[in-house]
Design a protein around this motif. Structure first.
Motif, PDB file in Angstrom:
ATOM      1  N   VAL A  55       0.852  -1.248  -0.099  1.00  0.00           N
ATOM      2  CA  VAL A  55      -0.027  -0.053  -0.034  1.00  0.00           C
ATOM      3  C   VAL A  55       0.810   1.238   0.056  1.00  0.00           C
ATOM      4  CG1 VAL A  55      -1.861  -1.105   1.268  1.00  0.00           C
ATOM      5  CG2 VAL A  55       0.005  -0.135   2.550  1.00  0.00           C
ATOM      6  N   THR A  79      -3.377   5.401   6.422  1.00  0.00           N
ATOM      7  CA  THR A  79      -2.875   4.042   6.718  1.00  0.00           C
ATOM      8  C   THR A  79      -2.056   3.821   7.898  1.00  0.00           C
ATOM      9  OG1 THR A  79      -2.570   3.744   4.228  1.00  0.00           O
ATOM     10  CG2 THR A  79      -1.388   2.316   5.616  1.00  0.00           C
ATOM     11  N   LYS A  88      -4.514   3.905  10.896  1.00  0.00           N
ATOM     12  CA  LYS A  88      -5.271   2.562  11.194  1.00  0.00           C
ATOM     13  C   LYS A  88      -4.458   1.684  11.722  1.00  0.00           C
ATOM     14  CE  LYS A  88      -8.337   3.114   7.301  1.00  0.00           C
ATOM     15  NZ  LYS A  88      -8.940   2.760   6.057  1.00  0.00           N
TER      16      LYS A  88
END
Length: 277
Positions: free
Chosen positions: A111, A117, A120
């Motif tokens: 990713v 990101t 999370k």
């Protein structure tokens, strides 16, 4: 292009029993990086660490945070901490670093690295915190990121000056940013709550640089970005007060960096070194 990876930072509570707590998260892709640690967890483990252990962990966490911030804003990739962005270096730390703080073996991700990101994963592996609270913990890094965006085309960030750049400079000196118009325009930034020995070294080296430049350029412009430390930190506060009162340097709080932006624009400051595209 290098892939994104993350590494979890652990704090050892009882090393002989391999008891540890997740305290932070580092992510990088070879170009940029993100790092945060949980202040709440740090406060909880304060009583679980041996004498002096808490202060050492706290100091090391802030050092890692500052290193990550420096790498993140180092547009010219000249900062010595650039290796911190590589997966191989974090893998080396995960194997050979056996201190109170230890990184896990890096885990690759398919990713793109972005703040969402990171948030999370931080909440999954470390702790759930309001992200705004996390960002505000390091106002110096936030101020620097703003300046990189607003004046990044007018100055050079994170450069090392030598006697080839400043006549009479005995030892190389790093500065947060430097530009020029008719004279040099120099800026330095610091967290005045960091480890005292590191603060003293930085301030001493910078004052020597300022005095050396002023011997040849009386009109040179100097900024120092930072905030007043707690008055409970007597030595830190004395250093801050002395710098604030030192006339050749313009003191700038982290939430008032528009002063620098306005000066750079008004005086048509240009990069001191050619910027390589």
């Amino acid at each position: 292009m290098m892939k994104t990876f993350y590494s979890i930072l652990y704090c050892s509570i009882r090393p002989n029993q391999d008891e540890r707590i997740t305290i932070g998260l580092f992510m990088a892709d070879g170009v940029q990086c993100h790092f945060s640690y949980s202040v709440d967890k740090l406060n909880v483990i304060k009583d679980l660490l041996p004498d002096g252990g808490y202060q050492l962990v706290k100091s090391n966490l802030r050092a890692i945070e500052q290193l990550a911030a420096s790498c993140q804003s180092d547009l010219l990739k000249v900062h010595k901490g650039q290796r911190f962005l590589s997966e191989s270096y974090l893998e080396y730390l995960s194997v050979y670093a056996n201190n109170l703080l230890a990184f896990s073996k890096p885990v690759p991700l398919n990713v793109a690295l972005d703040e969402n990101t990171f948030d999370k994963l931080f909440e999954k592996f470390v702790f759930t915190l309001p992200r705004q609270q996390e960002r505000e913990r390091d106002p110096v890094a936030h101020a620097k990121q703003r300046l990189v965006k607003s004046i990044g085309d007018r100055v050079n960030f994170d450069v090392e000056l030598t006697d080839n750049d400043v006549a009479g400079l005995i030892v190389p000196s790093r500065v947060s940013f430097i530009g020029r118009n008719d004279v040099k325009v120099v800026g330095e930034m610091s967290d005045f709550g960091k480890a005292l020995h590191a603060l003293k070294l930085q301030v001493r080296a910078h004052l020597f640089l300022v005095d050396t430049i002023r011997r040849h350029e009386k009109g040179a412009k100097f900024f120092f970005v930072g905030d007043e430390p707690s008055k409970k930190l007597n030595d830190h506060h004395d250093i801050w007060q002395s710098l604030k009162n030192y006339k050749p340097i313009q003191w700038v709080p982290t939430d008032e960096v528009q002063q620098i932006e306005e000066y750079v624009a008004e005086h048509q400051v240009l990069p001191y070194f050619d910027i390589v595209e």
